[in-house]
Design an enzyme around this catalytic site. Structure first.
Site, PDB file in Angstrom:
ATOM      1  N   GLY A 218       2.891  -1.009   4.262  1.00  0.00           N
ATOM      2  CA  GLY A 218       2.806   0.279   4.072  1.00  0.00           C
ATOM      3  C   GLY A 218       4.086   0.803   3.853  1.00  0.00           C
ATOM      4  O   GLY A 218       4.770   0.545   2.673  1.00  0.00           O
ATOM      5  N   GLY A 219       4.752   1.607   4.548  1.00  0.00           N
ATOM      6  CA  GLY A 219       5.989   2.058   4.457  1.00  0.00           C
ATOM      7  C   GLY A 219       7.113   1.334   3.485  1.00  0.00           C
ATOM      8  O   GLY A 219       7.986   1.697   2.699  1.00  0.00           O
TER       9      GLY A 219
ATOM     10  N   GLU B 166      -7.235   4.677   7.861  1.00  0.00           N
ATOM     11  CA  GLU B 166      -6.639   6.246   7.621  1.00  0.00           C
ATOM     12  C   GLU B 166      -8.181   6.563   7.069  1.00  0.00           C
ATOM     13  O   GLU B 166      -8.398   7.908   6.893  1.00  0.00           O
ATOM     14  CB  GLU B 166      -5.500   6.055   6.697  1.00  0.00           C
TER      15      GLU B 166
ATOM     16  N   ASN C 133       0.896  -1.202  -0.062  1.00  0.00           N
ATOM     17  CA  ASN C 133      -0.123   0.146   0.121  1.00  0.00           C
ATOM     18  C   ASN C 133       0.927   1.235  -0.068  1.00  0.00           C
ATOM     19  O   ASN C 133       1.702   1.692   1.198  1.00  0.00           O
ATOM     20  CB  ASN C 133      -1.074  -0.151   1.357  1.00  0.00           C
ATOM     21  N   TRP C 134       0.981   1.973  -1.159  1.00  0.00           N
ATOM     22  CA  TRP C 134       1.800   2.968  -1.202  1.00  0.00           C
ATOM     23  C   TRP C 134       1.504   4.325  -0.707  1.00  0.00           C
ATOM     24  O   TRP C 134       2.122   5.188  -0.498  1.00  0.00           O
ATOM     25  CB  TRP C 134       2.099   3.168  -2.710  1.00  0.00           C
ATOM     26  N   LYS C 135      -0.119   4.387  -0.402  1.00  0.00           N
ATOM     27  CA  LYS C 135      -0.418   5.147   0.222  1.00  0.00           C
ATOM     28  C   LYS C 135      -0.458   6.632  -0.634  1.00  0.00           C
ATOM     29  O   LYS C 135      -0.093   6.439  -1.965  1.00  0.00           O
ATOM     30  CB  LYS C 135       0.001   5.678   1.716  1.00  0.00           C
TER      31      LYS C 135
ATOM     32  N   GLY D 259       2.195   2.366  10.505  1.00  0.00           N
ATOM     33  CA  GLY D 259       3.159   3.491  10.641  1.00  0.00           C
ATOM     34  C   GLY D 259       3.937   3.954  11.793  1.00  0.00           C
ATOM     35  O   GLY D 259       4.532   4.914  11.800  1.00  0.00           O
TER      36      GLY D 259
ATOM     37  N   HIS E  98      -9.488   1.135   4.868  1.00  0.00           N
ATOM     38  CA  HIS E  98      -8.254   1.328   5.791  1.00  0.00           C
ATOM     39  C   HIS E  98      -8.541   2.313   6.817  1.00  0.00           C
ATOM     40  O   HIS E  98      -9.465   3.149   6.692  1.00  0.00           O
ATOM     41  CB  HIS E  98      -7.216   2.161   4.618  1.00  0.00           C
TER      42      HIS E  98
ATOM     43  N   GLU F 210      -5.629  -4.946  10.550  1.00  0.00           N
ATOM     44  CA  GLU F 210      -4.536  -3.822  10.761  1.00  0.00           C
ATOM     45  C   GLU F 210      -4.921  -3.186  12.145  1.00  0.00           C
ATOM     46  O   GLU F 210      -5.763  -2.153  12.082  1.00  0.00           O
ATOM     47  CB  GLU F 210      -4.605  -3.086   9.502  1.00  0.00           C
TER      48      GLU F 210
END
Ligand code: PGA
Length: 254
Positions: A232-233, A97, A10-12, A171, A95, A165
């Site tokens: 993610g990161g 976020e 997930n590159w966000k 993060g 998600h 998650e």
């Protein structure tokens, strides 16, 4: 019952089109060699076309990070399921976020999952508790509510994947232990089994997400109920993402 592991990046809201193209070109040859695991990258919307052109008919799959539930119309700035169908295989929905910063409720998420499945997109449906909920011992209750809203049998038959998650692990560099993640994912599987029977519960893939990296992926992949990761990161670094996929393939590849 063997489930094909899945690792999704997930590159966000990271990478310009140029940067995305360069990252995909760097990862693609290595990813292509790794078998027995489904590999999914989820760049920002604006890079999906370019990504599709590069990965073409390869074994690397493409996912979007969000989708709206209406088919079309006056919804400025939104992207419909039909716009993504044929371009993407997967779409991340719910998600934390999106829940946290964009007010997405269980009801909205349910509508999105339904609309995505209808056009053949496979949702990566995210669930998870906040730190406060975790500390108050409400994890199962919260997950139960999130799942209940969207756990239609039809969605799982449509290829819906679940990503557990914990919000406090996203993060933050503070990941859940393999044992804890496996226990909670086991609970999710049981929940699905109670509603839809063992057949569906044993085939649905449930991922762990939250500060997954090359140093801790093995711990998760060795657990019975964890079928992969939403990363993610660490998915923004080609070497690290490749190492994550490789370890998943070595440990649980089919
Ligand atoms: P993280 O993000 O790996 O950077 O913690 C995971 C996610 O939000 O899907």
């Amino acid at each position: 019952m063997s489930r094909t592991p899945l690792i999704a990046g997930n590159w966000k809201m990271n990478t310009t089109i140029e940067e995305a193209v360069s990252l995909i070109k760097t990862m693609q040859p290595g990813l292509e060699k790794l078998r027995g695991v489904e590999k999914v990258i989820c760049p920002p919307f604006i890079s999906l076309m370019a990504a599709r052109a590069i990965i073409g008919g390869s074994t690397v799959k493409l996912g979007a990070q969000n989708v709206f539930y209406e088919e079309k119309g006056a919804f400025t700035g939104e992207v419909s399921p039909a716009m993504l169908a044929g371009l993407c295989d997967y779409v991340i929905i719910g998600h934390s976020e999106r829940r946290q910063y964009f007010g997405e409720t269980n009801e909205i998420i349910e509508k999105k999952i339904k609309a995505a499945v209808k056009v053949g997109l496979r949702p990566i449906f995210c669930v998870g508790e906040t730190l406060e909920e975790n500390e108050a011992g409400q994890t199962k209750e919260v997950l139960g509510r999130q799942l209940l809203a969207s756990a239609d049998r039809f969605y799982f038959l449509g290829g819906c994947v679940i990503a557990y998650e914990p919000v406090w692990a996203i993060g933050t560099g503070k990941s859940a232990s393999g044992d804890d993640a496996n226990k909670t994912i086991g609970f999710i599987r049981q929940f699905i089994s109670k509603r839809h029977g063992n057949g569906i519960a044993n085939t649905v893939r449930i991922l762990y997400g939250g500060s997954v990296n090359a140093a801790n992926i093995a711990e998760y992949m060795r657990k019975s109920d964890i079928d992969g990761a939403l990363v993610g990161g660490a998915s923004l670094r080609a070497d690290e993402f490749l190492s994550i996929v490789k370890q998943a393939s070595d440990i649980k590849g089919v």
